[in-house]
Design an enzyme around this catalytic site. Structure first.
Site, PDB file in Angstrom:
ATOM      1  N   SER A 142      55.319  -3.793  53.383  1.00  0.00           N
ATOM      2  CA  SER A 142      54.808  -2.907  52.349  1.00  0.00           C
ATOM      3  C   SER A 142      55.972  -2.264  51.588  1.00  0.00           C
ATOM      4  CB  SER A 142      53.894  -1.857  53.004  1.00  0.00           C
ATOM      5  OG  SER A 142      53.212  -1.095  52.051  1.00  0.00           O
ATOM      6  N   ASP A 200      46.034  -9.877  50.106  1.00  0.00           N
ATOM      7  CA  ASP A 200      46.819  -8.638  50.132  1.00  0.00           C
ATOM      8  C   ASP A 200      47.060  -8.164  48.696  1.00  0.00           C
ATOM      9  OD1 ASP A 200      48.663  -6.592  50.449  1.00  0.00           O
ATOM     10  OD2 ASP A 200      49.940  -7.695  51.840  1.00  0.00           O
TER      11      ASP A 200
END
Length: 271
Positions: A142, A200
């Site tokens: 991330s 994602d």
């Protein structure tokens, strides 16, 4: 937390090493004792923790990372954050990009500020641990993936002839402009690997003028890993995962972003 040693003599790409660095990225979310216990299990005898505070124009106020030192390998893993906490970072269009490492291109202002706050600690750890010509690896999930990529860029573009051995990221957001992306792709050819799991959403943000570096490793809905995103299956995966709010907690875009989803896929792909 998965156990097992890390092959510190690894120098090239492998799914086994990707799994090891994914575990290192997951470990960045843990407390200091857990990190130190895992380091010993993995065969690393030195650990430094990095934690700084700063005040960007976004709701995140600290950067966390750690560096492991072993006989033949050094790993720095940057901590990420929850998708909900990234929302403003990924959608903000009012803060202009800032110059990139060594004046090469431009980077997302918030990501650049986050790395600046912790970089002196990371660089000191690399200098302190690198006493045997150890390989150097950056990794993160991330936001941590963005910082890992920028750390690699900073090492290379600000210190001539110093390039990390490898950078592996998981669910990394778009981090820089096209100029830095292209320069990074040249500098880190066969050294950078950017894993994206199915739907994602974080790797799809923020939008222009930000771009990704290359070396994509796309994980499809069945868990298979591809060096590019297959057009047909990619479209099907995205259609299945579409919701009105792609950052909603129940959306595929968020579920596929969790570090556990990346670990599950990589574990399934081990020989």
């Amino acid at each position: 937390m998965s156990s097992g040693t890390i092959d510190q003599r690894t120098t090239g790409y492998s799914l086994r090493h990707a799994l090891c660095l994914a575990r290192a990225s997951e470990l960045a979310y843990q407390d200091e004792k857990t990190i130190e216990d895992a380091a010993r299990t993995w065969g690393f005898d030195r650990v430094r923790h990095h934690h700084t505070t700063f005040r960007p124009p976004f709701p995140l106020e600290d950067t966390q990372a750690y560096t492991l030192g072993g006989e033949n390998m050094i790993i720095t893993a940057f901590r990420g954050t929850e998708p909900a906490n990234l929302r403003d970072w990924l959608s903000d269009a009012t803060t202009p990009p800032r110059p990139g490492p060594g004046g090469t291109g431009y980077v997302h202002h918030g990501f650049g500020e986050a790395l600046d706050s912790v970089w002196p600690q990371v660089r000191a750890a690399l200098d302190g641990f690198r006493d045997n010509g150890q390989t150097v690896w950056f990794t993160g999930h991330s936001l941590g993936g963005a910082l890992a990529m920028l750390a690699g860029a900073r090492l290379h573009f600000e210190e001539p002839f110093v390039t990390a051995t490898g950078v592996y990221t998981f669910g990394q957001p778009r981090t820089c402009d096209r100029q830095l992306s292209q320069a990074f792709n040249t500098a880190y050819a066969d050294r950078m690997y950017r894993f994206v799991n199915n739907n994602d959403i974080v790797p799809q943000l923020p939008t222009e003028p930000f771009h990704h570096v290359s070396a994509l490793r796309y994980i499809d809905s069945r868990g298979a890993i591809h060096p590019t995103m297959p057009v047909i299956s990619g479209l099907v995966d995205h259609a299945k995962g579409y919701t009105a709010d792609v950052l909603a907690p129940a959306s595929d875009g968020v579920r596929d972003h969790f570090m556990g989803a990346y670990l599950n896929a990589l574990e399934k792909n081990q020989n």
